[in-house]
Design an enzyme around this catalytic site. Structure first.
Site, PDB file in Angstrom:
ATOM      1  N   GLU A  64       0.837  -1.210   0.000  1.00  0.00           N
ATOM      2  CA  GLU A  64       0.000   0.000   0.000  1.00  0.00           C
ATOM      3  C   GLU A  64       0.869   1.256   0.000  1.00  0.00           C
ATOM      4  OE1 GLU A  64      -2.877  -0.509   3.156  1.00  0.00           O
ATOM      5  OE2 GLU A  64      -3.907  -2.079   2.008  1.00  0.00           O
ATOM      6  N   GLU A  75      -1.635 -10.094  -5.960  1.00  0.00           N
ATOM      7  CA  GLU A  75      -1.643 -10.927  -7.171  1.00  0.00           C
ATOM      8  C   GLU A  75      -0.796 -10.294  -8.272  1.00  0.00           C
ATOM      9  OE1 GLU A  75      -4.161  -9.932  -5.337  1.00  0.00           O
ATOM     10  OE2 GLU A  75      -5.821 -11.358  -5.324  1.00  0.00           O
ATOM     11  N   CYS A 112      -9.236  -9.081  -7.334  1.00  0.00           N
ATOM     12  CA  CYS A 112     -10.050  -7.953  -7.804  1.00  0.00           C
ATOM     13  C   CYS A 112     -10.068  -7.930  -9.336  1.00  0.00           C
ATOM     14  CB  CYS A 112      -9.496  -6.638  -7.248  1.00  0.00           C
ATOM     15  SG  CYS A 112      -8.027  -6.045  -8.109  1.00  0.00           S
ATOM     16  N   CYS A 115      -6.735  -7.260 -11.097  1.00  0.00           N
ATOM     17  CA  CYS A 115      -5.822  -8.417 -11.031  1.00  0.00           C
ATOM     18  C   CYS A 115      -6.279  -9.520 -11.985  1.00  0.00           C
ATOM     19  CB  CYS A 115      -5.736  -8.948  -9.604  1.00  0.00           C
ATOM     20  SG  CYS A 115      -4.787  -7.863  -8.521  1.00  0.00           S
TER      21      CYS A 115
HETATM   22  N1  THU Z   1      -6.023  -6.437  -2.355  1.00  0.00           N
HETATM   23  C1  THU Z   1      -5.206  -7.370  -2.918  1.00  0.00           C
HETATM   24  O1  THU Z   1      -4.017  -7.455  -2.604  1.00  0.00           O
HETATM   25  N2  THU Z   1      -5.749  -8.224  -3.820  1.00  0.00           N
HETATM   26  C2  THU Z   1      -7.041  -8.185  -4.233  1.00  0.00           C
HETATM   27  O2  THU Z   1      -7.398  -8.863  -5.186  1.00  0.00           O
HETATM   28  C3  THU Z   1      -8.007  -7.337  -3.537  1.00  0.00           C
HETATM   29  C4  THU Z   1      -7.422  -6.286  -2.683  1.00  0.00           C
HETATM   30  C5  THU Z   1      -5.430  -5.490  -1.412  1.00  0.00           C
HETATM   31  C6  THU Z   1      -5.362  -4.080  -1.934  1.00  0.00           C
HETATM   32  C7  THU Z   1      -5.338  -3.290  -0.648  1.00  0.00           C
HETATM   33  O3  THU Z   1      -4.003  -3.213  -0.195  1.00  0.00           O
HETATM   34  C8  THU Z   1      -6.136  -4.153   0.320  1.00  0.00           C
HETATM   35  O4  THU Z   1      -6.202  -5.447  -0.237  1.00  0.00           O
HETATM   36  C9  THU Z   1      -7.541  -3.644   0.572  1.00  0.00           C
HETATM   37  O5  THU Z   1      -8.244  -3.460  -0.618  1.00  0.00           O
END
Ligand code: THU
Length: 160
Positions: A64, A75, A112, A115
């Site tokens: 982040e 991912e 998501c 990804c």
């Molecule tokens: N996040 C992922 O790493 N992968 C996903 O497919 C969904 C979301 C992370 C992004 C962010 O750092 C946190 O989860 C909250 O959305």
């Protein structure tokens, strides 16, 4: 006018123990990677592990940023690492797991949309499916045998 129905086939396992040993190992790698996530804003840690046909396992976790959109999901961290360091290797499987510092995540956490699109690119490039296993911190595991099952109507280079 004609309607079409697009089907997605997913397999649901009650727990990791129902899965073959090599998949459990990959999910364990994703769990380990998850603990190194840098998620000071969401407190939601995601880990991903990719199995390459040559035997290597590539991991990634979410990174982040104070400027929120500058961060990246686990991912894509993993798949871009594989793409940049093993450009000619086939990715056979991806394992994903998520944990929140605020509550217990028992619902399987799918990748998501962004990804899914990034993963689709590599599936098209390598001309073979990537099986995706995803879970929360514990509990059920979902398997998609191809990115196509979680991203119908993918946009790929054939449209360019
Ligand atoms: N996040 C992922 O790493 N992968 C996903 O497919 C969904 C979301 C992370 C992004 C962010 O750092 C946190 O989860 C909250 O959305």
């Amino acid at each position: 006018m004609k309607k079409i129905i697009i089907e997605a086939h997913l397999d649901i396992f009650d727990s990791m123990s129902e899965l073959p040993e090599e998949i459990q190992k990959l999910l364990n790698k994703a769990q380990q990677a998850r603990e190194n996530a840098y998620a000071p804003y969401s407190h939601f840690r995601v880990g991903a592990a990719l199995q390459l046909a040559g035997g290597e396992i590539i991991t990634g976790n979410n990174q982040e940023n104070a400027a929120f959109p500058s961060g990246l999901c686990a991912e894509r961290v993993a798949v871009f690492h594989a793409g940049s360091n093993f450009p000619n290797e086939t990715i056979t499987t991806m394992a994903i797991t998520a944990r929140s510092l605020n509550h217990t995540v028992t619902v399987p956490t799918p990748p998501c949309g962004a990804c899914r699109q990034a993963l689709a690119e590599y599936e098209v490039k390598q001309k073979s499916p990537i099986a995706i296993y995803f879970m929360g911190e514990k509990g059920k595991v979902v398997r998609a045998n191809s990115v196509k099952d979680i991203l119908p109507l993918i946009f790929d280079s054939s449209y360019l």
